[in-house]
Design an enzyme around this catalytic site. Structure first.
Site, mmCIF file in Angstrom:
data_model
loop_
_atom_site.group_PDB
_atom_site.id
_atom_site.type_symbol
_atom_site.label_atom_id
_atom_site.label_comp_id
_atom_site.label_asym_id
_atom_site.label_seq_id
_atom_site.Cartn_x
_atom_site.Cartn_y
_atom_site.Cartn_z
ATOM 1 N N HIS A 77 0.722 -1.272 0.115
ATOM 2 C CA HIS A 77 0.093 0.060 0.003
ATOM 3 C C HIS A 77 0.954 1.279 -0.089
ATOM 4 C CE1 HIS A 77 1.056 -0.475 4.244
ATOM 5 N NE2 HIS A 77 0.657 1.076 4.239
ATOM 6 N N ARG A 78 2.035 1.307 0.146
ATOM 7 C CA ARG A 78 3.089 2.410 0.357
ATOM 8 C C ARG A 78 3.185 3.074 -1.049
ATOM 9 N NH1 ARG A 78 4.729 3.551 5.224
ATOM 10 N NH2 ARG A 78 4.492 1.768 6.835
#
Length: 362
Positions: A209-210
């Site tokens: 998700h980064r």
């Protein structure tokens, strides 16, 4: 002692659950302590918010500020405006914040400007990466916090470097691990367990998700295709974060091994982690849980704010290059998992230590 507890996002919910349980235990013993639970609404997807409250037996919040999404500045400002009104209408002795999300920093600033003491649970962790919004949140929060509760002695050393008063730094352990231990006998298989023919250690968990991994579509596709090819006969279960899902859109990736699923509730996700062969992630918190569960973890980042998961635990930093991941994962397949242990005081009792210390301050 009246405590206002702030929660805003998934990791916060996991951390506040045992703290509330510890407060209620003290109330049962006659301690004069009460709490008001404020949900800022930073995460508002059902699977990322409400589900965690139900599964972890967290009481309904006294209020939901419902700030929802927006840019970093817009969201932070909205939290501050709403939380100021909350504190003016419901005064307290202490605001307790956890972790490093926007809610953590925003509510700390508001409380201090109203001359209310703040305690930060999971204080002092640092990645050294100022491109991460969370790093800025940590530094700002810790610069004005009154009482610091740390997960490691290393975190305490970071606080001293920043000028924190050593008498207000308390090494108590990891509340996230409190939650894990308290719920291990409640974890359960997700509905797709049989549908995908999953068995213990025949699959890998993937979470991404980064921004460094998912913001650029072609880079994300390369990562997914590379992982799909390197895992051999192992299935890959990929709970897709809403951010990642939006970037991929309707792209057909022709993946053989990776199975996309919805974001999972805590009990299902911990079941998947506990029974997996390995985990590939860019999350810091997951590397803590895999460390305690003894599951090999490969973190696709260039740094970590939880170095103990790498020096003591099962975590390995592999950077953001798919080629580097392939190399290190290949060595793992050839040599097996390395020896690992559990960091000091990650024993399930951190929350009780925190409440005992706060009561001694009254």
């Amino acid at each position: 002692m009246k405590i206002t507890i702030v929660a805003g996002a998934r990791p916060n919910f996991i951390k506040i659950a045992p703290i509330i349980k510890a407060i209620e235990k003290k109330q049962g013993e006659g301690a004069k302590i009460s709490y008001r639970l404020v949900h800022t609404g930073q995460h508002y997807d059902k699977n990322l918010s409400d589900t965690f409250f139900k599964e972890l037996n967290i009481p309904e919040p006294n209020v939901n500020l419902e700030v929802k999404s927006g840019s970093q500045s817009v969201q932070t400002a909205a939290i501050m405006v709403a939380f100021e009104q909350e504190l003016l209408q419901n005064p307290c002795d202490l605001v307790l914040v956890v972790g490093d999300v926007n809610s953590t920093m925003a509510c700390t600033i508001v409380a201090k400007k109203l001359n209310i003491k703040v305690t930060h649970v999971e204080a002092g962790i640092r990645s050294g990466d100022m491109t991460m919004p969370e790093e800025i949140n940590r530094i700002v929060t810790d610069s004005i916090t009154d009482y610091f509760f740390t997960t490691s002695t290393w975190a305490g050393e970071n606080l001293l470097k920043y000028g924190a008063d050593s008498s207000n730094i308390y090494f108590v352990g990891n509340v996230m691990i409190d939650t894990l231990y308290q719920n291990l006998d409640r974890i359960l298989a997700p509905f797709f367990w049989n549908e995908f023919n999953l068995e213990t250690q025949n699959y890998i968990i993937l979470t991404l998700h980064r921004p460094s991994n998912v913001d650029e579509e072609q880079s994300l596709i390369q990562i997914l295709q590379g992982i799909d090819k390197m895992v051999g006969d192992k299935k890959v279960i990929f709970p897709v974060h809403p951010r990642t899902k939006a970037i991929l859109g309707e792209t057909n990736l022709n993946l053989k091994n990776i199975m996309f699923v919805e974001p999972q509730g805590y009990l299902n996700f911990m079941f998947l982690i506990k029974n997996s062969f390995a985990v590939i992630t860019d999350s810091g918190g997951i590397s803590e849980e895999t460390t305690v569960l003894g599951i090999p973890c490969f973190t696709m980042r260039n740094n970590t704010e939880r170095p103990e998961t790498e020096t003591i635990g099962t975590n390995t930093l592999v950077g953001t290059s798919i080629d580097n991941l392939k190399k290190i994962f290949g060595e793992f397949l050839q040599n097996g998992p390395r020896n690992a242990g559990i960091p000091e005081l990650w024993d399930g009792n951190a929350s009780e230590r925190i409440i005992d210390i706060l009561l001694s301050k009254k």
